[in-house]
Structures are given as structure tokens and as C-alpha cells.
Scaffold this motif. Structure first.
Motif, PDB file in Angstrom:
ATOM      1  N   PRO A   1      -5.295   2.549  -3.068  1.00  0.00           N
ATOM      2  CA  PRO A   1      -4.785   1.674  -1.933  1.00  0.00           C
ATOM      3  C   PRO A   1      -4.300   0.291  -2.711  1.00  0.00           C
ATOM      4  CG  PRO A   1      -7.118   1.826  -1.716  1.00  0.00           C
ATOM      5  CD  PRO A   1      -6.749   2.820  -2.883  1.00  0.00           C
TER       6      PRO A   1
ATOM      7  N   ASP B   1       0.811  -1.079   0.008  1.00  0.00           N
ATOM      8  CA  ASP B   1       0.163  -0.050  -0.006  1.00  0.00           C
ATOM      9  C   ASP B   1       0.745   1.239  -0.102  1.00  0.00           C
ATOM     10  OD1 ASP B   1      -2.820   1.208   0.633  1.00  0.00           O
ATOM     11  OD2 ASP B   1      -1.498   2.169   2.135  1.00  0.00           O
TER      12      ASP B   1
ATOM     13  N   SER C   1      -1.514  -4.667   1.261  1.00  0.00           N
ATOM     14  CA  SER C   1      -0.377  -4.501   2.096  1.00  0.00           C
ATOM     15  C   SER C   1       0.098  -5.830   2.643  1.00  0.00           C
ATOM     16  CB  SER C   1      -0.731  -3.709   3.391  1.00  0.00           C
ATOM     17  OG  SER C   1      -1.081  -4.391   4.522  1.00  0.00           O
TER      18      SER C   1
END
Ligand SMILES: C[S@@+](CC[C@H](N)C(=O)[O-])C[C@H]1O[C@@H](n2cnc3c(N)ncnc32)[C@H](O)[C@@H]1O
Length: 233
Positions: free
Chosen positions: A125, A101, A128
Motif C-alpha cells: 500500500p 496507493d 494516497s
């Protein structure tokens, strides 16, 4: 003349299939791609996005020195931001490829604060490494009123203890040469048994194992440690 847009595009933790549809659309539509490479290595974000890039896209590589001082790193970001600014002034969108991200310990923040006030900015985004690691470890990180702390392994022992003492679950990033220090703190706090070590998540080199089974005092840069919530009481 209308200026281009600064696009911060999260490309996920490694698996090119973990790019979002939106990231794919933005990075293919942008005439210019930018990325940061560090330690003399090719850019990981560029490698992840590579299969999706199109012929003819211009590329800006912001290369950081092997062990840059804060001043050298600043100078590299200044120069990169200036090159990106030139493209934006010409009306070209620039997609900055970001591993995972863009806003989670991402170098994109360096460009955002240099360019974000002057140019229209869109941030996409990304998945992650923390989310990918929990999936790979097949463990719930937090439920109900639990808290999750994201902790850099670079902190001194006292700070690690303090942060870990206040949370139900944690993700410890930037493990690298701090592995042994983190292991000692987790052992003292009786968290070692719960800790899961995850390396190169979502890539063909992925390793997921209990931290107690990891040998050696250092880990690769792309590794993290999850302390999932304890068992249901
Ligand atoms: C500068 S931070 C960037 C985090 C990234 N923006 C994200 O959203 O995951 C780099 C740290 O993230 C973790 N990391 C990033 N990608 C990883 C991966 N594929 N596998 C394991 N850890 C990863 C490691 O702890 C690494 O030291």
C-alpha cells in the motif's frame, strides 16, 4: 521453473520520501519495473520512484494514448500484461509502480485482474493523495462516528449531490475540467466555505488554498478537493 511475482508498489503522491520502507525494498529488489504513462506524458509513478531505482533494472512502459477509447486502453493493458507475463514466466519479479496507493483508483487494478489469478501477487500500500492532502491542509478529515466519502468529480451533478448529502466529509478526486461543476454543487449545498483545494500535493508545486480563492473553470489533473468535517458542535 518458479515464476516471478507481480508486485503492486504504491509510491505515494509525489514526495520521494513518502515511499514506505517496504516499497523501497521491493522496487529496488525487482529486476523489472513497470508503470503506466498517459496523455503522452512521462509516468508520474516512474518520476516519483526515479531517485530510488538502480542501474540495470529493466523497464516496461505501458503507454496509453492521449485520449484512449475504452477499447484502445484495454488493448494497451492487454499488451502490457503480456509483456509483464513474459518476465514473470522467466522467473523475474516485476514491480509495478503506482502513484499514491495501488488500489485507490489505480491503473494497477487493470493488471491485477489480468495477471493476479495466474501469478503470486504482493501489493504494497502507498500513501494516497487524500491522506497527503489532509496533512498538507492540516485538517482532521473525520473523527469519531463521522463518515468519509471518496467521490470522483466525473459524476453528474445529481450523483455528486446525493453522495455529498450522505457524508460528513469528502475527498473529491479527478477534479480537472470538472472544477466548475463541483464548485456549483458545493455552493448550492453550502459546502463551498469548507472546501479546500489541493494541487500536486507533496511536490515542489504543491498548492493548498480555500476553494473559494481558486480562479478559473478547470484544474490540473493532479488536484483534489477536500470537504473536511464541519466545526465541533
Ligand atoms: C487515478 S486517481 C489515482 C489516485 C492515487 N492512486 C492515490 O492513491 O492518490 C488520480 C486522482 O488522484 C488525485 N491525486 C493523485 N495524486 C495527487 C497529488 N499529488 N495531488 C493532488 N491530487 C492528486 C487527483 O484527484 C487525480 O485526479
Amino acid at each position: 521453473m518458479i515464476t516471478g511475482r507481480l508486485l503492486g508498489v504504491g509510491v505515494g503522491p509525489g514526495d520521494p520520501e513518502l515511499l514506505t520502507l517496504k516499497a523501497l525494498r521491493y522496487l529496488q529488489a525487482a529486476p523489472v519495473i513497470a508503470y503506466v504513462s498517459a496523455r503522452g506524458q512521462p509516468s508520474i509513478a516512474r518520476q516519483i520512484a526515479g531517485p530510488h531505482l538502480l542501474p540495470g533494472q529493466r523497464e516496461i512502459n505501458i503507454a496509453l494514448a492521449m485520449h484512449p477509447s475504452p477499447e484502445l486502453a484495454d488493448a494497451a493493458y492487454d499488451e502490457g500484461a503480456s509483456r509483464i507475463g513474459t518476465e514473470l514466466e522467466r522467473g523475474r519479479d516485476v514491480a509495478v509502480l503506482c502513484e499514491g496507493d495501488p488500489l485507490l483508483y489505480g491503473s494497477f487494478s487493470q493488471l491485477l485482474h489480468r495477471l493476479g489469478n495466474s501469478y503470486l501477487t504482493v501489493i504494497v500500500p502507498g500513501v494516497s493523495s487524500i491522506m497527503a492532502a489532509a496533512a498538507a491542509a492540516r485538517t482532521p478529515l473525520v473523527v469519531r462516528t463521522d463518515t468519509l466519502a471518496v467521490i470522483p468529480a466525473t459524476l453528474p451533478k445529481d450523483a455528486l449531490r446525493a453522495r455529498l448529502g450522505q457524508t460528513t466529509a469528502a475527498a473529491i478526486l479527478k477534479v480537472g475540467r470538472h472544477l466548475e461543476k463541483v464548485r456549483q454543487v458545493l455552493d448550492e449545498m453550502r459546502l463551498l466555505e469548507r472546501a479546500v483545494y489541493v494541487e500536486q500535493v507533496s511536490t515542489p508545486d504543491e498548492r493548498v488554498m480555500p476553494l473559494v480563492d481558486v480562479t478559473g473553470n478547470a484544474a490540473p489533473y493532479f488536484s483534489l478537493i477536500l470537504i473536511p468535517r464541519g466545526p465541533e458542535r
